[in-house]
Design a protein around this motif. Sequence first.
Motif, short mmCIF file in Angstrom:
data_model
loop_
_atom_site.label_atom_id
_atom_site.label_comp_id
_atom_site.label_asym_id
_atom_site.label_seq_id
_atom_site.Cartn_x
_atom_site.Cartn_y
_atom_site.Cartn_z
N ARG A 1 -31.72 -2.28 -10.08
CA ARG A 1 -32.60 -1.65 -9.07
C ARG A 1 -32.02 -1.74 -7.65
NH1 ARG A 1 -37.56 -5.00 -10.84
NH2 ARG A 1 -35.76 -6.26 -11.40
N VAL A 2 -30.84 -1.21 -7.52
CA VAL A 2 -30.14 -1.24 -6.23
C VAL A 2 -30.45 0.04 -5.46
CG1 VAL A 2 -27.86 -1.22 -5.16
CG2 VAL A 2 -28.29 -2.67 -7.13
N ILE B 1 -22.77 -13.17 0.36
CA ILE B 1 -21.90 -12.74 -0.74
C ILE B 1 -21.81 -13.81 -1.82
CG2 ILE B 1 -19.52 -12.19 -1.36
CD1 ILE B 1 -19.29 -11.02 1.51
N ALA B 2 -21.56 -15.04 -1.38
CA ALA B 2 -21.32 -16.12 -2.34
C ALA B 2 -22.60 -16.75 -2.85
CB ALA B 2 -20.42 -17.17 -1.70
N VAL C 1 -25.21 -5.79 0.92
CA VAL C 1 -24.48 -6.82 0.18
C VAL C 1 -25.00 -6.86 -1.25
CG1 VAL C 1 -23.82 -9.25 0.07
CG2 VAL C 1 -24.24 -8.18 2.28
N LEU C 2 -24.09 -6.79 -2.21
CA LEU C 2 -24.48 -6.90 -3.62
C LEU C 2 -24.05 -8.27 -4.14
CD1 LEU C 2 -23.51 -3.49 -5.27
CD2 LEU C 2 -25.69 -4.19 -4.30
N ARG C 3 -24.90 -8.84 -4.98
CA ARG C 3 -24.52 -10.06 -5.68
C ARG C 3 -25.11 -10.00 -7.08
NH1 ARG C 3 -26.33 -14.19 -2.34
NH2 ARG C 3 -28.05 -14.78 -3.65
N GLY D 1 -19.35 -7.19 -1.60
CA GLY D 1 -19.76 -8.10 -2.65
C GLY D 1 -18.53 -8.68 -3.30
N ALA D 2 -18.70 -9.80 -4.01
CA ALA D 2 -17.57 -10.43 -4.68
C ALA D 2 -17.13 -9.57 -5.86
CB ALA D 2 -17.96 -11.82 -5.16
N ASN D 3 -16.01 -9.94 -6.50
CA ASN D 3 -15.59 -9.23 -7.70
C ASN D 3 -16.68 -9.35 -8.76
OD1 ASN D 3 -13.12 -8.50 -6.68
ND2 ASN D 3 -12.13 -10.38 -7.39
N GLY D 4 -17.03 -8.25 -9.38
CA GLY D 4 -18.04 -8.30 -10.43
C GLY D 4 -19.47 -8.22 -9.90
#
Lengths: 347, 526
Positions: free
Chosen positions: B22-23, B252-253, B228-230, B37-40
Motif C-alpha cells: 500500500r505505497v 532508511i535503516a 522513503v521506502l522500507r 530506500g535500502a536494497n530490497g
Amino acid sequence: MSASDSLATQSNNGEVKIKKSSTSKNYARMDLLERVWLLIVWAIVIAIFGGLRPHTFLTVTTFSGMFGLNSTLAILALGLIIVLRVGEFDLSIAANLVVSSEVMGILNVNHHVSLLFSMIIAVLVGGAIGAFNALIILKLRIDSFIATLGMGSVLSGIGLWITGGTSLTGLSQALVNDVVIRRLFGISYEFYYALVLMMVLWYIFRYTAIGRRLLFVGKNREVARLSGVRVSRIRFGAFTVAGMFGAVAGIVYSGTSGTTNPSAGLVYLLPAYAAAFLGATCIDIGDFNPIGTVSAVFFLVTGVQGLAMLGVGNFVQDIFYGVALILSVAGSQYLARSKARRVISTE
Amino acid sequence: MQSTVTISNVSQHFGAVKALDRVGLTLRPGEVRALIGANGSGKSTLVKVIAGYHTPDSGAVDVDGTQCSLSDARGVSELWKVSIVHQDLGLIDGLSILENFLLNDFSSSNELKISWSERSKTVSKYLERFGVKISPYRKINECSRVTRALIALARAVWILESDVRNSSVDESGITGTLILDELTAFLSVEEVQLLRLVIKDIVASGYSVLFVSHDLDEIISFADQITVLRDGKCVADQSARDISKDELFTLIAGRSAEDLKNNAVSNVAETGSRKKIFIEDLSSGDGALGPISFDFASGEVVGITGLVGSGYELVPYSLFGADKGSVGSLTIESGTIRIDRLTPPQAIQLGIALVPGDRNTQGLWSDMTIAENLTATDKEQKTNPWLISWKRVWGRGNDVVKEYAVKAPNSHTKILQLSGGNAQRVMMAKGITAKPSILLLHEPVQGVDVGSRSHIADVILDRASSGLAVLCASGDHEFLAQVASRVLVFSHGKIVSELHAKEGQQFVGKDEIVYACQNKISVDVQ
C-alpha cells in the motif's frame, strides 16, 4: 582451521563417495568409445570399400599410397591446430605453404644454394610469415579470420609473382629421395615425418607448460590474462610456429611432387580445416589435438580414395571434404550439448 | 496544463514476498520527488510498476480527479505520460546520437523515406537545451560519461514532450513525469552538479521528476520532496528542506544513526613486524577511480566498498596490473613498482594474487577440470615446465578438493559441473596456491550459497592469520562485516571514510559500513 576441517569431513560422507564409484566406471567405458569413434568408423569404411573393391582397394599399393603420399595435408593440419588451439584462425597457411616451398625452390634451383640451407631458409620464411600475421592481428587489433584471409590472398599473389606463375622443376633429387622414394615398411619416409611432428606436438600440448598455456588462451583469453599468462606472446608464438609447419608442409609437398607449384598448395586449405575439426571430435574430445587430426586426415583420405576407386569423378573430393567439415563442426556442437545435459543429470 | 499526479495504494507481491505494501506518492508539476530506500526496500519495484513493466496487485493513479487503476496500462497512458532514464542509460554505442534518439521511432513507424535533416534539427535543439554542443551525427562511444548521461536525459525529455503533445485532445497536453533511476551512480561530483542544473531546468518547464538514488547527499541537494521506502512500506513522505542526513538515514535503516557513526580513531594494534604495503596516487585509466592513496599490512583483511559506480571495484584489477591505463605506485618490501608498468605476470612474480569477480569469464576455464584450472597458478607445478606430471596435477587437485571441501567426486570434474559456491572455492584455491603475500579479491561471495560464504570467510581469515595481506573489494556489506578489520569506503572514485573495528570487536560492523556508504562521512585518511 576448524571450520574447514568440519567441512572436509562433510565431503567424505557417503553420498559423494557413492556418486563417484557408480558414475566413474560408466564414464570410463563411454569415454573410451567416444574417444576412438573415428578409428572405428574408419575401420568400417575400409571394410566397406574392401568389400566393394577387394582387388583394387585392399592392396599394398593403395595403402602405402594413402599413408605415404598425404603427409603434406597431415603436416599442414598439424600446423593449423596450433593456432586453432589458441582460439584463432589461420586462413593463410596454405598460401604460406606455397610461398615457402617456392622460396626453397628458387634458392635451390635458380641460385644453387644447398638443399639443407634452402630448407632452413624456407622454414624461417614460413615462420616470418606467421609472425607477420600475428603482428597484424595484435598490433592492428584485427580478428585473425579477416587478417589471415587478407594475408592468404597477398601470399598467393606473391607466390605467382616470384615464380612468374610457373612451376619450378629441377629440385635436388636428394629431397625427392628422402621424402617419397625411400620407404620404411613399405611406406614413404614422409609419413614418418608427419608421425614425428604429431608426437612432438602431442608431447608439447600435453606435457609442457607452454602447451597448457596455448589451451588456456584458447579456452578463455581473459581468464588466461588474469591468471598471469602472457597472452600476446602465446598468440604470437602460435602463429609463428604454425607458419613454420606450413613451410615444412611445403617442403614435403615439393619432395612428393618434385616441383613447386604456385596454386596446387592452395587446395589443401579446406581439407586441413576439415581434418582439424574432425580431429577435435575424438581423442581429446572438444580440443584440437594432433592424434585426432592425423587420424582424421587418413580417414578423409581413405574416403576420397575409396570413392575414386568406385569410379566416382574427381569432383567428389571437394564435396566429401566440405561435408566432413560441416558434419564435424555440427558433431562437436552436439557433443558439447550432450555433455552439458550429462552435467545436469549428475547434479 | 500539467496537473498533480497521485499514486495510491500500490501493492505488489512476488510469491510469498510482499515487495510493496500500500505505497503511494504524489508528483506535483515543477517538483523533484526523491525515492529512496535500502536494497530490497521495493523502490525499483515501484519504478517498474509506474513504468508499466509490472502489473500490481492493486494501485491507482489520480490525475486531476480522474482515477484509473494502475493495472490498466492503456488507461493510465491516456491520463499521464512517463519517460525513464535508467542507470545504464540505454544508449547503443555504435550508433549516432541521432539514431539513438530515433530508436523507438524506427521500431514503430512505417514511413518509407526517413527525413534525416528534419529530425537532426529537432534533436540538435534538444541537445543544445541540455548544454550538449556536439553534432547529432557523432557516435555515442565518442562521448564522455557525463555527455552520455545528458544525451539520455535529452532523449527522455524529447520522448516525454512528444508523447505529451501527441496524446492530447487540445493544445495544452497531458501531464508528464520524468523518472531518473540511479542516473548519477557513475558520475563524478562535478558532473552530478551539472546534472542538477539540468534537472532544475526540466522541472521549471512544468514537469514532475521522480529521482531514485542511494546517495543521501544527492537526495538532499536535488529533491523538493522525499519518499522513503522500507521493507515495501512507505515510512516517510516529507519535504526535503528540513531534513538532515542522519534523520534520513534513520528512516532508511529503521534505527538511529547515532550509534552507527564510527569514530575512526586509529586504534589498530601497532603493526610492528608486519610488512606494510603502500599504495600511492592510484587512479584508473577511465577516470572512474582515484587518485587515492592508502596502505595495508600483512595479516590484515581490508575491505573496500562503496555504492554502485563509486569505483572501488577497480582497485584489485589496478593493483594486479590488469587495468590498462591505471597509474600510481605500489610499495612493498622489495621496492616500489609503477602501476602503469605492472603486468599480471609481474604481479604474480611479486607475490600478488587476484581472485576476480566473475567466475565464468574472468576466474576459471569453465570447460576444464578443477585440477587443470589449478595448474595455471600453482608454483609447485611450474618447477618442471617441460615435463608436467599429471599424477601430481590430479593429486594436487584432489588435495584442494578435500581441503576446500569442494563437492565433486575428484579433481577430474569440470568447473561447469560445479555449483557456484563450489566453483568459487576452486577459484579461491587457484589464487591461494600461488602462495601470494598479497591477495586481491573482488566480490568473493557473489552468488554463492551460505555454506560456501562462511567457508570462504574462514579461508580468508585463516590465511590472513598466517601473514597474508588481503584486500577485499565487495558490495556485500554483510560479508565485509565477517572478515574485515578495516573498511575503506569509496564515493565517486575517492576514499571518503575509513572504518575500524570498534574496541573489543574483531570486525567493522555491517550497519556502520552501510551508514558510511550512504552518508560518505569524511574522515581524514592519513
